[in-house]
Scaffold this motif. Structure first.
Motif, PDB file in Angstrom:
ATOM      1  N   ASP A  10      16.005 -11.508   4.992  1.00 48.72           N
ATOM      2  CA  ASP A  10      14.877 -11.095   4.171  1.00 48.72           C
ATOM      3  C   ASP A  10      13.770 -12.012   3.683  1.00 48.72           C
ATOM      4  OD1 ASP A  10      16.083  -8.319   4.238  1.00 48.72           O
ATOM      5  OD2 ASP A  10      17.503  -9.017   2.591  1.00 48.72           O
ATOM      6  N   HIS A  11      12.662 -11.517   3.688  1.00 45.01           N
ATOM      7  CA  HIS A  11      11.621 -12.346   3.165  1.00 45.01           C
ATOM      8  C   HIS A  11      10.207 -11.872   2.420  1.00 45.01           C
ATOM      9  CE1 HIS A  11       9.069 -10.833   6.541  1.00 45.01           C
ATOM     10  NE2 HIS A  11      10.315 -10.833   7.251  1.00 45.01           N
ATOM     11  N   THR A  12       9.548 -12.463   1.674  1.00 44.85           N
ATOM     12  CA  THR A  12       8.423 -12.097   0.986  1.00 44.85           C
ATOM     13  C   THR A  12       7.373 -12.844   0.910  1.00 44.85           C
ATOM     14  OG1 THR A  12       8.003 -10.937  -1.203  1.00 44.85           O
ATOM     15  CG2 THR A  12       9.419 -12.791  -1.378  1.00 44.85           C
ATOM     16  N   GLY A  13       6.201 -12.449   0.761  1.00 39.04           N
ATOM     17  CA  GLY A  13       5.006 -13.306   0.780  1.00 39.04           C
ATOM     18  C   GLY A  13       4.177 -13.303   1.850  1.00 39.04           C
ATOM     19  N   THR A  14       4.824 -12.861   3.028  1.00 43.04           N
ATOM     20  CA  THR A  14       4.043 -12.445   4.167  1.00 43.04           C
ATOM     21  C   THR A  14       4.329 -11.220   4.824  1.00 43.04           C
ATOM     22  OG1 THR A  14       5.762 -13.699   5.462  1.00 43.04           O
ATOM     23  CG2 THR A  14       3.577 -14.968   4.724  1.00 43.04           C
ATOM     24  N   SER A  15       3.498 -10.578   5.438  1.00 39.13           N
ATOM     25  CA  SER A  15       3.815  -9.256   6.036  1.00 39.13           C
ATOM     26  C   SER A  15       2.832  -8.887   7.163  1.00 39.13           C
ATOM     27  CB  SER A  15       3.708  -8.177   4.854  1.00 39.13           C
ATOM     28  OG  SER A  15       2.353  -8.271   4.572  1.00 39.13           O
ATOM     29  N   SER A  16       3.473  -7.959   7.917  1.00 37.43           N
ATOM     30  CA  SER A  16       2.601  -7.729   9.149  1.00 37.43           C
ATOM     31  C   SER A  16       1.742  -6.448   8.971  1.00 37.43           C
ATOM     32  CB  SER A  16       3.306  -7.366  10.426  1.00 37.43           C
ATOM     33  OG  SER A  16       4.540  -6.368   9.887  1.00 37.43           O
ATOM     34  N   SER A  17       1.780  -5.877   7.631  1.00 33.10           N
ATOM     35  CA  SER A  17       1.102  -4.671   7.594  1.00 33.10           C
ATOM     36  C   SER A  17       0.860  -4.539   6.069  1.00 33.10           C
ATOM     37  CB  SER A  17       1.751  -3.292   8.125  1.00 33.10           C
ATOM     38  OG  SER A  17       2.783  -3.060   7.266  1.00 33.10           O
ATOM     39  N   LEU A  18      -0.386  -3.850   5.727  1.00 29.08           N
ATOM     40  CA  LEU A  18      -0.491  -3.418   4.382  1.00 29.08           C
ATOM     41  C   LEU A  18       0.626  -2.749   3.681  1.00 29.08           C
ATOM     42  CD1 LEU A  18      -2.507  -3.433   1.968  1.00 29.08           C
ATOM     43  CD2 LEU A  18      -3.563  -1.448   3.050  1.00 29.08           C
ATOM     44  N   GLU A  19       1.180  -1.712   4.332  1.00 33.32           N
ATOM     45  CA  GLU A  19       2.344  -0.961   3.552  1.00 33.32           C
ATOM     46  C   GLU A  19       3.579  -1.609   3.290  1.00 33.32           C
ATOM     47  OE1 GLU A  19       5.848   2.301   5.024  1.00 33.32           O
ATOM     48  OE2 GLU A  19       3.863   1.959   6.440  1.00 33.32           O
ATOM     49  N   GLU A  20       3.806  -2.856   4.376  1.00 32.95           N
ATOM     50  CA  GLU A  20       4.925  -3.689   4.217  1.00 32.95           C
ATOM     51  C   GLU A  20       4.752  -4.855   3.198  1.00 32.95           C
ATOM     52  OE1 GLU A  20       6.438  -7.467   6.987  1.00 32.95           O
ATOM     53  OE2 GLU A  20       6.626  -5.408   7.806  1.00 32.95           O
ATOM     54  N   SER A  21       3.342  -5.157   2.872  1.00 33.89           N
ATOM     55  CA  SER A  21       3.048  -6.068   1.698  1.00 33.89           C
ATOM     56  C   SER A  21       3.321  -5.409   0.385  1.00 33.89           C
ATOM     57  CB  SER A  21       1.469  -6.388   1.844  1.00 33.89           C
ATOM     58  OG  SER A  21       0.787  -5.515   1.779  1.00 33.89           O
ATOM     59  N   ARG A  22       3.447  -4.141   0.335  1.00 31.73           N
ATOM     60  CA  ARG A  22       3.599  -3.403  -0.981  1.00 31.73           C
ATOM     61  C   ARG A  22       4.988  -3.366  -1.302  1.00 31.73           C
ATOM     62  NH1 ARG A  22      -1.405   0.438  -0.086  1.00 31.73           N
ATOM     63  NH2 ARG A  22      -3.104  -0.906  -0.758  1.00 31.73           N
ATOM     64  N   LYS A  23       5.888  -3.683  -0.318  1.00 35.10           N
ATOM     65  CA  LYS A  23       7.195  -3.526  -0.655  1.00 35.10           C
ATOM     66  C   LYS A  23       7.838  -4.699  -1.574  1.00 35.10           C
ATOM     67  CE  LYS A  23       8.198  -0.832   3.538  1.00 35.10           C
ATOM     68  NZ  LYS A  23       8.860  -0.992   4.859  1.00 35.10           N
ATOM     69  N   SER A  24       8.784  -4.093  -2.353  1.00 38.55           N
ATOM     70  CA  SER A  24       9.628  -5.105  -3.151  1.00 38.55           C
ATOM     71  C   SER A  24      10.656  -5.541  -2.594  1.00 38.55           C
ATOM     72  CB  SER A  24       9.913  -4.703  -4.676  1.00 38.55           C
ATOM     73  OG  SER A  24       8.930  -4.069  -5.138  1.00 38.55           O
ATOM     74  N   LEU A  25      10.920  -6.857  -2.972  1.00 41.04           N
ATOM     75  CA  LEU A  25      12.265  -7.403  -2.281  1.00 41.04           C
ATOM     76  C   LEU A  25      13.297  -7.516  -3.554  1.00 41.04           C
ATOM     77  CD1 LEU A  25      13.986  -8.582   0.072  1.00 41.04           C
ATOM     78  CD2 LEU A  25      13.165 -11.006  -0.501  1.00 41.04           C
ATOM     79  N   ILE A  26      14.202  -6.603  -3.422  1.00 39.26           N
ATOM     80  CA  ILE A  26      15.366  -6.426  -4.417  1.00 39.26           C
ATOM     81  C   ILE A  26      16.549  -6.325  -3.731  1.00 39.26           C
ATOM     82  CG2 ILE A  26      16.087  -5.110  -6.259  1.00 39.26           C
ATOM     83  CD1 ILE A  26      13.114  -4.021  -6.697  1.00 39.26           C
ATOM     84  N   LYS A  27      17.527  -7.287  -4.427  1.00 39.92           N
ATOM     85  CA  LYS A  27      18.714  -7.481  -3.391  1.00 39.92           C
ATOM     86  C   LYS A  27      19.906  -7.347  -4.620  1.00 39.92           C
ATOM     87  CE  LYS A  27      19.056  -8.363   0.239  1.00 39.92           C
ATOM     88  NZ  LYS A  27      19.354  -7.631   1.488  1.00 39.92           N
TER      89      LYS A  27
END
Length: 57
Positions: A10-27
């Motif tokens: 899992d990763h956060t801070g970079t994304s390949s789309s606008l939709e992906e950029s709005r997702k939270s990383l909660i584990k």
């Protein structure tokens, strides 16, 4: 990002789309729910997320 995705990391801070950029990383780690935050400050030139990026790492 493709290497991280291929290996199930899992990763956060970079994304390949606008939709992906709005997702939270909660584990959930060993019964504890954590949220991973990613911020950047001090960039002189920022590139906004687009619907679909043409430059996927």
């Amino acid at each position: 990002m493709r290497i991280l995705d291929r290996n199930g990391l899992d990763h956060t801070g970079t994304s390949s789309s606008l939709e992906e950029s709005r997702k939270s990383l909660i584990k959930n780690v060993k019964g504890i729910t954590i949220g991973i935050l990613s911020y950047t400050a001090g960039l002189r030139q920022a590139t906004p997320a687009l619907e679909q990026s043409s430059e996927i790492l």
